[in-house]
Design a protein around this motif. Structure first.
Motif, PDB file in Angstrom:
ATOM      1  N   ASP A  31      39.797  45.868  52.646  1.00 28.89           N
ATOM      2  CA  ASP A  31      39.106  44.700  53.199  1.00 28.89           C
ATOM      3  C   ASP A  31      37.602  44.906  53.083  1.00 28.89           C
ATOM      4  N   ILE A  32      36.901  43.830  52.777  1.00 31.84           N
ATOM      5  CA  ILE A  32      35.461  43.926  52.549  1.00 31.84           C
ATOM      6  C   ILE A  32      34.757  42.858  53.375  1.00 31.84           C
ATOM      7  N   GLU A  33      33.573  43.174  53.888  1.00 32.82           N
ATOM      8  CA  GLU A  33      32.757  42.135  54.522  1.00 32.82           C
ATOM      9  C   GLU A  33      31.652  41.755  53.550  1.00 32.82           C
ATOM     10  N   ILE A  34      31.691  40.525  53.063  1.00 36.89           N
ATOM     11  CA  ILE A  34      30.688  40.075  52.095  1.00 36.89           C
ATOM     12  C   ILE A  34      29.481  39.533  52.848  1.00 36.89           C
ATOM     13  N   TYR A  35      28.303  39.840  52.343  1.00 41.09           N
ATOM     14  CA  TYR A  35      27.064  39.348  52.959  1.00 41.09           C
ATOM     15  C   TYR A  35      26.963  37.827  52.800  1.00 41.09           C
ATOM     16  N   PRO A  45      39.842  39.729  52.352  1.00 40.88           N
ATOM     17  CA  PRO A  45      40.996  40.599  52.092  1.00 40.88           C
ATOM     18  C   PRO A  45      41.114  40.919  50.599  1.00 40.88           C
ATOM     19  N   HIS A  46      40.501  42.006  50.180  1.00 38.24           N
ATOM     20  CA  HIS A  46      40.353  42.380  48.771  1.00 38.24           C
ATOM     21  C   HIS A  46      41.707  42.685  48.111  1.00 38.24           C
ATOM     22  N   HIS A  47      42.473  43.588  48.727  1.00 36.40           N
ATOM     23  CA  HIS A  47      43.741  43.984  48.093  1.00 36.40           C
ATOM     24  C   HIS A  47      44.765  42.863  48.101  1.00 36.40           C
TER      25      HIS A  47
HETATM   26  C1  HEC Z   1      39.339  37.428  44.368  1.00 35.90           C
HETATM   27  C2  HEC Z   1      38.237  38.212  43.892  1.00 35.90           C
HETATM   28  C3  HEC Z   1      38.424  39.666  43.512  1.00 35.90           C
HETATM   29  C4  HEC Z   1      39.389  40.228  42.704  1.00 35.90           C
HETATM   30  C5  HEC Z   1      40.530  39.546  41.974  1.00 35.90           C
HETATM   31  C6  HEC Z   1      39.081  41.649  42.638  1.00 35.90           C
HETATM   32  N1  HEC Z   1      37.958  41.929  43.388  1.00 35.90           N
HETATM   33 FE1  HEC Z   1      37.079  43.768  43.610  1.00 35.90          FE
HETATM   34  N2  HEC Z   1      35.640  42.919  44.801  1.00 35.90           N
HETATM   35  C7  HEC Z   1      35.574  41.581  45.159  1.00 35.90           C
HETATM   36  C8  HEC Z   1      34.465  41.391  46.067  1.00 35.90           C
HETATM   37  C9  HEC Z   1      34.048  40.077  46.709  1.00 35.90           C
HETATM   38  C10 HEC Z   1      33.847  42.644  46.229  1.00 35.90           C
HETATM   39  C11 HEC Z   1      32.632  42.984  47.090  1.00 35.90           C
HETATM   40  C12 HEC Z   1      31.350  42.749  46.336  1.00 35.90           C
HETATM   41  C13 HEC Z   1      30.149  42.892  47.221  1.00 35.90           C
HETATM   42  O1  HEC Z   1      30.222  43.634  48.216  1.00 35.90           O
HETATM   43  O2  HEC Z   1      29.114  42.274  46.920  1.00 35.90           O
HETATM   44  C14 HEC Z   1      34.608  43.596  45.406  1.00 35.90           C
HETATM   45  C15 HEC Z   1      34.305  44.955  45.298  1.00 35.90           C
HETATM   46  C16 HEC Z   1      35.027  45.866  44.537  1.00 35.90           C
HETATM   47  C17 HEC Z   1      34.710  47.270  44.415  1.00 35.90           C
HETATM   48  C18 HEC Z   1      33.532  47.983  45.056  1.00 35.90           C
HETATM   49  C19 HEC Z   1      33.591  47.960  46.543  1.00 35.90           C
HETATM   50  C20 HEC Z   1      34.476  48.994  47.116  1.00 35.90           C
HETATM   51  O3  HEC Z   1      35.196  48.691  48.065  1.00 35.90           O
HETATM   52  O4  HEC Z   1      34.468  50.143  46.637  1.00 35.90           O
HETATM   53  C21 HEC Z   1      35.645  47.840  43.595  1.00 35.90           C
HETATM   54  C22 HEC Z   1      35.752  49.291  43.165  1.00 35.90           C
HETATM   55  C23 HEC Z   1      36.554  46.775  43.186  1.00 35.90           C
HETATM   56  N3  HEC Z   1      36.135  45.581  43.779  1.00 35.90           N
HETATM   57  C24 HEC Z   1      37.637  46.932  42.345  1.00 35.90           C
HETATM   58  C25 HEC Z   1      38.512  45.907  41.971  1.00 35.90           C
HETATM   59  C26 HEC Z   1      39.646  46.089  41.068  1.00 35.90           C
HETATM   60  C27 HEC Z   1      40.020  47.399  40.385  1.00 35.90           C
HETATM   61  C28 HEC Z   1      40.257  44.863  40.959  1.00 35.90           C
HETATM   62  C29 HEC Z   1      41.517  44.514  40.195  1.00 35.90           C
HETATM   63  C30 HEC Z   1      42.694  45.320  40.439  1.00 35.90           C
HETATM   64  C31 HEC Z   1      39.509  43.922  41.788  1.00 35.90           C
HETATM   65  N4  HEC Z   1      38.468  44.590  42.389  1.00 35.90           N
HETATM   66  C32 HEC Z   1      39.826  42.575  41.923  1.00 35.90           C
HETATM   67  C33 HEC Z   1      36.407  40.574  44.732  1.00 35.90           C
HETATM   68  C34 HEC Z   1      37.525  40.739  43.924  1.00 35.90           C
END
Ligand code: HEC
Ligand code: HEC
Ligand code: HEC
Length: 114
Positions: A31-35, A45-47
């Motif tokens: 889970d991430i908190e976007i600015y 909810p990233h995952h």
């Molecule tokens: C629905 C949109 C979305 C999808 C699909 C997505 N991401 Fe992300 N991801 C984000 C967002 C939003 C952030 C946060 C960016 C920020 O903080 O400015 C992020 C950040 C990250 C980060 C850096 C932050 C951290 O927690 O370490 C990693 C590594 C990452 N993503 C990997 C992946 C991978 C690998 C996939 C595919 C399996 C994926 N993402 C799919 C939206 C997505």
């Protein structure tokens, strides 16, 4: 070669492979908190999105896989404010809703919290 040496070699190869696979597959935080500026941060909810969408580049063609990359690109003037929100998040949520599927929020207060 003695069988002990061979066994050690096998163990080494397995450990090496596991380390490489783990290093390449950095899926980021669950889970991430976007600015979100004055409007308030956005719990994301990233995952859950990764599991639904599979292709990382749907989002990461807009910004790299680094913490705070959206804010950094906005500060550098390489992304406009609200660009990701409108052209990515809300665009998809609206399209899914129109198609009659499960969709994410489209109302300000459902994404932004103070
Ligand atoms: C629905 C949109 C979305 C999808 C699909 C997505 N991401 Fe992300 N991801 C984000 C967002 C939003 C952030 C946060 C960016 C920020 O903080 O400015 C992020 C950040 C990250 C980060 C850096 C932050 C951290 O927690 O370490 C990693 C590594 C990452 N993503 C990997 C992946 C991978 C690998 C996939 C595919 C399996 C994926 N993402 C799919 C939206 C997505
Ligand atoms: C689906 C979730 C979502 C919804 C719905 C949403 N936002 Fe956002 N908003 C975001 C995200 C993510 C960002 C950060 C990325 C960007 O700037 O595009 C953001 C950024 C912003 C920013 C810019 C912050 C800054 O200073 O950089 C403002 C202002 C804003 N939103 C206002 C609104 C308003 C007003 C509404 C309702 C009409 C709204 N948002 C609805 C997700 C959302
Ligand atoms: C390509 C499509 C797509 C994109 C892009 C996308 N989402 Fe979603 N989002 C979904 C779907 C589909 C759901 C509903 C999943 C479910 O309920 O199973 C969802 C659900 C959500 C939820 C609700 C989670 C919950 O627990 O109910 C939030 C918050 C959210 N998205 C925020 C965002 C933000 C912020 C972005 C942009 C950084 C974004 N989404 C980009 C498809 C997308």
């Amino acid at each position: 070669m003695k069988s002990k040496t061979i066994l050690l070699l096998i163990i080494f190869v397995i450990l090496f492979t596991v380390t490489i696979v783990a290093a390449v597959k950095n899926e980021g935080a669950k889970d991430i908190e976007i600015y979100g500026g004055k409007k308030g941060k956005i719990p994301f909810p990233h995952h859950m999105h990764q599991n639904n969408l599979e292709d990382c580049n749907i989002c990461h063609s807009f910004f790299p896989q680094k913490p705070n990359s959206i804010k950094d690109l906005k500060t550098k003037g390489q992304l406009e404010k609200k660009q990701v929100m409108k052209k990515l998040c809300i665009k998809c949520h609206k399209a899914e809703k129109r198609a009659g599927n499960k969709a994410g929020p489209t109302k300000c207060s459902k994404c932004h919290i103070k």
